[in-house]
Design a protein around this motif. Sequence first.
Motif, mmCIF file in Angstrom:
data_model
loop_
_atom_site.group_PDB
_atom_site.id
_atom_site.type_symbol
_atom_site.label_atom_id
_atom_site.label_comp_id
_atom_site.label_asym_id
_atom_site.label_seq_id
_atom_site.Cartn_x
_atom_site.Cartn_y
_atom_site.Cartn_z
ATOM 1 N N THR A 1 0.824 -1.205 0.000
ATOM 2 C CA THR A 1 0.000 0.000 0.000
ATOM 3 C C THR A 1 0.858 1.254 0.000
ATOM 4 N N LEU A 2 0.220 2.330 -0.397
ATOM 5 C CA LEU A 2 0.848 3.646 -0.426
ATOM 6 C C LEU A 2 -0.103 4.608 0.285
ATOM 7 N N GLY A 3 0.284 5.013 1.496
ATOM 8 C CA GLY A 3 -0.520 5.976 2.233
ATOM 9 C C GLY A 3 -0.276 7.360 1.665
ATOM 10 N N VAL B 1 -6.784 2.282 7.583
ATOM 11 C CA VAL B 1 -6.338 3.684 7.584
ATOM 12 C C VAL B 1 -4.919 3.908 8.093
ATOM 13 N N ILE B 2 -4.246 2.852 8.561
ATOM 14 C CA ILE B 2 -2.939 3.027 9.182
ATOM 15 C C ILE B 2 -1.920 3.680 8.255
ATOM 16 N N ASP B 3 -1.881 3.279 6.986
ATOM 17 C CA ASP B 3 -0.895 3.835 6.057
ATOM 18 C C ASP B 3 -1.188 5.299 5.741
ATOM 19 N N LYS B 4 -2.471 5.633 5.636
ATOM 20 C CA LYS B 4 -2.851 7.030 5.411
ATOM 21 C C LYS B 4 -2.464 7.871 6.620
ATOM 22 N N MET B 5 -2.680 7.345 7.818
ATOM 23 C CA MET B 5 -2.313 8.071 9.037
ATOM 24 C C MET B 5 -0.795 8.224 9.149
ATOM 25 N N VAL C 1 -5.471 11.553 2.718
ATOM 26 C CA VAL C 1 -6.259 11.525 1.481
ATOM 27 C C VAL C 1 -6.814 10.128 1.237
ATOM 28 N N GLU C 2 -5.927 9.156 1.094
ATOM 29 C CA GLU C 2 -6.365 7.790 0.814
ATOM 30 C C GLU C 2 -5.198 6.823 0.916
ATOM 31 N N THR C 3 -5.520 5.547 0.789
ATOM 32 C CA THR C 3 -4.511 4.492 0.710
ATOM 33 C C THR C 3 -4.665 3.831 -0.647
#
Length: 140
Positions: A12-14, A120-124, A28-30
């Motif tokens: 993933t790419l946060g 949501v961890i990667d976005k955070m 914004v998003e993952t």
Amino acid sequence: MRILGLDFGAKTLGVAVSDELGWTAQGVETIQINEEEGEYGLGRLRELIEQYAVEEIVVGFPKNMNGTVGPRGEATQRFAERLKQTFSLPVVLWDERLSTMAAERMLIAADVSRKKRKKVIDKMAAVMILQSYLDNKNLR
């Protein structure tokens, strides 16, 4: 000037973006990616860069606790170079040690369920990376 913050992982790419004044970071998003197949979400990143009129990209740089660069850090360096070539924007590698753990602790403290945290961890983490960069930049 808006700045894009990225937490680059194997799957993933946060993504986070700054406000126009460069004071605060918002998630914004993952984006789902597949490193093995060379799919890094660049098409979606291009859309976000255009949508937010991004002028700089900050990528979390996962160094080891002793400051050395391991395999994940090397992959991040390659990804950052690819971003520079693809988007012709300045790309900054920013020390992200412990950002994902800090994001996890924050979500646990907010009583977010494990299932929702995973989404949501990667976005955070991207928000924390970008906010740290903005805070440092605004101190100068």
